[in-house]
Scaffold this motif. Structure first.
Motif, PDB file in Angstrom:
ATOM      1  N   PRO A 268       0.808  -1.196   0.002  1.00 21.98           N
ATOM      2  CA  PRO A 268      -0.103  -0.020  -0.006  1.00 21.98           C
ATOM      3  C   PRO A 268       1.040   1.262  -0.041  1.00 21.98           C
ATOM      4  O   PRO A 268       0.423   2.242  -0.454  1.00 21.98           O
ATOM      5  N   VAL A 269       2.022   1.229   0.822  1.00 24.68           N
ATOM      6  CA  VAL A 269       2.724   2.442   0.703  1.00 24.68           C
ATOM      7  C   VAL A 269       3.213   2.770  -0.524  1.00 24.68           C
ATOM      8  O   VAL A 269       3.405   3.921  -1.302  1.00 24.68           O
ATOM      9  N   SER A 270       3.936   1.648  -1.373  1.00 22.88           N
ATOM     10  CA  SER A 270       4.422   1.824  -2.666  1.00 22.88           C
ATOM     11  C   SER A 270       3.151   2.264  -3.749  1.00 22.88           C
ATOM     12  O   SER A 270       3.565   2.946  -4.521  1.00 22.88           O
ATOM     13  N   TYR A 271       2.284   1.595  -3.260  1.00 25.54           N
ATOM     14  CA  TYR A 271       1.077   2.058  -4.371  1.00 25.54           C
ATOM     15  C   TYR A 271       0.593   3.631  -4.185  1.00 25.54           C
ATOM     16  O   TYR A 271       0.437   4.068  -5.374  1.00 25.54           O
ATOM     17  N   LEU A 272       0.301   3.997  -3.008  1.00 25.12           N
ATOM     18  CA  LEU A 272       0.112   5.416  -2.846  1.00 25.12           C
ATOM     19  C   LEU A 272       1.539   6.273  -3.323  1.00 25.12           C
ATOM     20  O   LEU A 272       1.219   7.194  -4.155  1.00 25.12           O
ATOM     21  N   PHE A 273       2.688   5.831  -3.189  1.00 18.53           N
ATOM     22  CA  PHE A 273       3.722   6.514  -3.737  1.00 18.53           C
ATOM     23  C   PHE A 273       3.657   6.694  -5.122  1.00 18.53           C
ATOM     24  O   PHE A 273       3.821   7.800  -5.803  1.00 18.53           O
ATOM     25  N   ILE A 274       3.649   5.391  -5.719  1.00 19.14           N
ATOM     26  CA  ILE A 274       3.539   5.360  -7.456  1.00 19.14           C
ATOM     27  C   ILE A 274       2.586   5.759  -7.880  1.00 19.14           C
ATOM     28  O   ILE A 274       2.475   6.537  -9.074  1.00 19.14           O
ATOM     29  N   LYS A 275       1.287   6.017  -7.283  1.00 25.57           N
ATOM     30  CA  LYS A 275       0.035   6.572  -7.847  1.00 25.57           C
ATOM     31  C   LYS A 275       0.260   7.963  -7.975  1.00 25.57           C
ATOM     32  O   LYS A 275      -0.006   8.766  -8.985  1.00 25.57           O
ATOM     33  N   GLY A 276       0.889   8.634  -7.063  1.00 22.94           N
ATOM     34  CA  GLY A 276       1.192  10.032  -7.270  1.00 22.94           C
ATOM     35  C   GLY A 276       2.282  10.451  -8.341  1.00 22.94           C
ATOM     36  O   GLY A 276       2.415  11.537  -8.719  1.00 22.94           O
ATOM     37  N   LEU A 277       3.154   9.299  -8.466  1.00 17.47           N
ATOM     38  CA  LEU A 277       4.084   9.567  -9.557  1.00 17.47           C
ATOM     39  C   LEU A 277       3.574   9.244 -10.884  1.00 17.47           C
ATOM     40  O   LEU A 277       3.940   9.895 -11.822  1.00 17.47           O
ATOM     41  N   THR A 278       2.799   8.214 -11.054  1.00 14.91           N
ATOM     42  CA  THR A 278       2.273   7.822 -12.472  1.00 14.91           C
ATOM     43  C   THR A 278       1.112   8.774 -12.693  1.00 14.91           C
ATOM     44  O   THR A 278       0.648   8.589 -14.000  1.00 14.91           O
ATOM     45  N   ARG A 279       0.467   9.401 -11.734  1.00 19.29           N
ATOM     46  CA  ARG A 279      -0.762  10.175 -12.262  1.00 19.29           C
ATOM     47  C   ARG A 279      -0.405  11.256 -13.337  1.00 19.29           C
ATOM     48  O   ARG A 279      -0.895  11.187 -14.378  1.00 19.29           O
ATOM     49  N   PRO A 280       0.550  11.983 -12.775  1.00 16.14           N
ATOM     50  CA  PRO A 280       1.090  13.046 -14.095  1.00 16.14           C
ATOM     51  C   PRO A 280       1.588  12.594 -15.359  1.00 16.14           C
ATOM     52  O   PRO A 280       1.506  12.933 -16.459  1.00 16.14           O
ATOM     53  N   ILE A 281       2.097  10.982 -15.243  1.00 18.02           N
ATOM     54  CA  ILE A 281       2.770  10.494 -16.418  1.00 18.02           C
ATOM     55  C   ILE A 281       1.505   9.958 -17.505  1.00 18.02           C
ATOM     56  O   ILE A 281       1.509  10.029 -18.552  1.00 18.02           O
ATOM     57  N   GLN A 282       0.378   9.809 -16.523  1.00 12.97           N
ATOM     58  CA  GLN A 282      -0.762   9.122 -17.309  1.00 12.97           C
ATOM     59  C   GLN A 282      -1.455  10.511 -18.068  1.00 12.97           C
ATOM     60  O   GLN A 282      -1.916  10.361 -19.185  1.00 12.97           O
TER      61      GLN A 282
END
Length: 708
Positions: A268-282
């Motif tokens: 969950p920690v990595s998912y939250l971190f990566i979601k904040g990173l991949t949202r602008p990429i998307q």
């Protein structure tokens, strides 16, 4: 749909890759550390357990050794039983090996054996007893029987888990003690174990110390063995591998639980971190997709001060520049397409293999309606000839100029084109194809033909006029003489002969008259004429012949056709001559189609005159006679307007020559096209009366004006 499926696949997105990367970066070291810890702990526990069991086995062996040593020491302190050395020995002892050895050695401890005296397993100890008065004189043997339980209790008393036990084995293969009485020798044990048990027992029989795993009756076990020093025995301690590894298994479960807990916390920690990173990429991906679909007006809003925010800003700048560049490219493309669409020459481009890559509308119009870019199968013959010229350019590397070709298709008038080719190359000189320029030279060819014909007919006209006058004057005198003779002759035979002569003179006179009409036709009196009405009147004159020969007439009059400024009588004569020729070509019946329409109503065929500047087609009315006869051979088609040329044995060869002369006098044009076995077409262009052409006709030469 495909994109969704790809996103469901493992590692198909940055998010899954980053999660996998974090799992690898965190989980893999943790897993490696746990594995190494588990392995080292397992080895340590196994080593410790093995060491403890080995110590226990050695301790048990030492206890057995100490027992027998104490027995040997204590034998000197026990009461002495004197047995006369020379007297008779107990019968059961004399046969025992240990007794004889005791007599020989003075003190002897036997190996484990069954006594013949008492029948119980055990060990015998014998010691020679000497006389107190004479220590060198043996007086008897002191014998002891040591029960098996005295030395097997050391192994039997060991508490080694629920399934463990200790055993005593002799080096020669006998089993001194085993909790299962069925096993008397090691040979009884081996069939129940695997090869590893065989090797362990073999090592134990050699008096070595060791340990190892084995399978006994399908159960995994662990064996530790140590030799005794006083006896040729070995102490073996067996435990269940599950009990031996119990601590290791508990540690393993703890490590797995710890690893699972860490992974569960990481996900969950990595998912939250990566979601904040991949949202602008998307957002960047969606923007790229919209740009790819043609939406260049969108912008990407990413509220971030990191590198992704800078990427989004540059992306928006790129979209603006791309839109500007795209607009320029579209304008340039449209400009080039407008040029290719409006240029009067046909343009065909091919690649290095000679395959068509583009055809402009003019080329498609010249080569045939419906011709598409890249068409290769089927290829019309005239297109194939042009492609052969282009491939010649590709092979030789040199352009070809002024190559003439003829385009003939069913339902279309014959065209003459000129082909010029050159190589297509980039600024760096790389050749990527060839280009062919196709120019319509039909009018030029027609005008050249007309000029040659006019020159020929002019000279023939002058000659014909002189010949007609020279023939007509004596012919008039001959006719007068024949008429006078006819009045004087009374015999019927002579009158018929003179009548025949007069008939031939009249026929010759008509021929001279036609010759004069060709050489010096009467001055035309142009007036607005309804061509439809003139044609109908002329066809009425030929109605009987039409029925007799079985010829079907199809009249296709365009109601938009204007009146023509021509001499009505001369046009009737032109039409009559053309009808006579068509009927001769269809002496066994057929179909004659007559089209009357504005010259600019049909964009292909003879309605197109491109020699330098296009002719104003609105100046003409077009009349086409198309028969279904046998046609005219190509070498004869060039001579049909020549005076005296005819394929009819009864003809004079002046009909089409007079028609051509009359069309010339009326400022019109006449052309003949024919395909053998398909028929012949006569094409007439008559002046349009709507342009108010003066009765005297144009001041300039119509052929010269048309050619310009």
């Amino acid at each position: 749909m495909i994109r969704r499926i790809k996103r469901l696949l493992v590692f198909s997105s940055i998010r899954s890759k980053l999660i996998a990367l974090l799992l690898v970066l965190v989980g893999l070291p943790l897993l490696i550390t746990g594995y190494l810890s588990y392995r080292s702990t397992t080895q340590a526990l196994l080593k410790q357990t093995t060491h403890q069991m080995g110590n226990l086995a050695e301790k048990t062996a030492q206890q057995i050794d100490d027992f027998f040593q104490s027995v040997k020491r204590d034998i000197d302190l026990r009461p002495i039983l004197a047995v006369p050395a020379a007297g008779p020995a107990p019968p059961g002892f004399l046969k025992e090996r240990w007794f004889a050895r005791a007599l020989q050695e003075g003190l002897y401890l036997s190996d484990a054996a069954r006594s013949h005296g008492n029948g119980r397993p055990g060990i015998f100890l014998g010691k020679v007893v000497y006389d107190f008065e004479d220590p060198d004189r043996p007086v008897g043997v002191l014998a002891f029987h040591i029960k098996a339980s005295a030395y097997t209790d050391f192994a039997k008393s060991l508490d080694i888990g629920s399934g463990g036990y200790a055993m005593l084995t002799h080096h020669r293969g006998d089993i001194i003690f085993h909790p299962d009485n069925r096993f008397r020798t090691t040979a009884d044990i081996l069939p129940n174990g695997d090869d590893r048990l065989r090797r362990l027992i073999a090592q134990s029989a050699l008096g070595k110390t060791g340990y190892g795993r084995y399978t006994f009756q399908g159960v995994q076990k662990f064996l530790v063995y140590a030799p005794c020093r006083q006896m040729p025995w070995s102490v073996g301690i067996t435990v269940l591998q599950g009990e031996l590894m119990a601590d290791v298994i508990r540690f393993q479960k703890k490590m797995i639980s710890f690893f699972v807990v860490v992974i569960v916390l990481i996900l969950p920690v990595s998912y939250l971190f990566i979601k904040g990173l991949t949202r602008p990429i998307q957002q960047l991906i969606d923007g790229a997709v919209r740009i790819g679909s043609g939406d260049l007006d969108q912008t990407i809003q990413i509220e971030s001060n990191d590198e992704l925010g800078a990427v989004a800003e540059e992306f928006n700048k790129m979209a603006v520049q791309l839109k500007a560049s795209m607009d320029e490219i579209i304008d340039l493309k449209n400009f080039n397409e407008d040029i290719l669409r409006n240029v009067t020459s046909g343009i065909i481009t091919v690649d290095r293999r000679g395959r068509i890559t583009s055809i402009n509308p003019r080329a498609a119009e010249l080569l045939g309606q419906g011709l598409e870019e890249g068409q290769a199968h089927p290829t019309p013959d005239h297109l194939q000839r042009i492609l052969d010229v282009v491939r010649q350019t590709l092979e030789s590397g040199t352009g070809v100029h002024s190559v003439e070709a003829t385009i003939t298709e069913p339902g279309r008038e014959q065209l003459f084109v000129e082909v010029n080719t050159s190589l297509l190359s980039s600024k760096t000189g790389k050749i990527f194809g060839a280009i062919a320029e196709i120019r319509d030279i039909t009018q030029r060819k027609r005008m050249e033909e007309v000029i040659r014909r006019v020159e020929k007919l002019a000279s023939l006209g002058e000659l014909s006029a002189g010949m007609a006058h020279e023939i007509r004057n004596p012919l008039a005198g001959i006719k007068t003489s024949v008429q006078v003779l006819a009045k004087r002759v009374t015999r019927t035979e002579s009158r018929e002969l003179l009548s025949g002569i007069e008939s031939e003179i009249n026929r010759l006179n008509r021929f001279v008259t036609d010759l004069l009409r060709f050489s010096r036709p009467s001055k035309p009196l142009p007036a607005p004429v309804d061509i439809d009405r003139v044609l109908d009147n002329t066809l009425d004159l030929m109605s009987e012949k039409t029925k007799a020969q079985g010829i079907a007439i199809e009249r296709r009059y365009d109601p938009r056709t204007p009146k023509a400024m021509v001499d009505q009588g001369q046009m009737r004569q032109v039409f009559l001559n053309l009808l006579i020729n068509s009927f001769k070509a269809m002496d066994h019946g057929g179909r004659l189609t007559i089209d009357v329409l504005p010259a600019d109503a049909q964009p292909n065929g003879m309605a197109r005159f491109d020699a330098g500047e296009p002719l104003n087609l609105s100046r003409f009315v077009k009349v086409v006679f198309a028969d279904s006869g046998d046609g005219i051979a190509p070498h004869q088609l060039e001579k049909v307007f020549d005076p005296f040329f005819t394929t009819d044995p009864k003809g004079t060869g002046l009909g089409l020559a007079i028609a051509h002369k009359l069309m010339e006098e009326n400022n019109g044009y006449i052309f003949m096209e024919s395909v053998q076995a398909e028929g012949t077409r006569a094409i007439l262009l008559l002046p349009n009366a709507a342009l108010e052409i003066s009765p005297s006709g144009p001041e300039t030469d119509p052929y010269e004006e048309a050619y310009e």
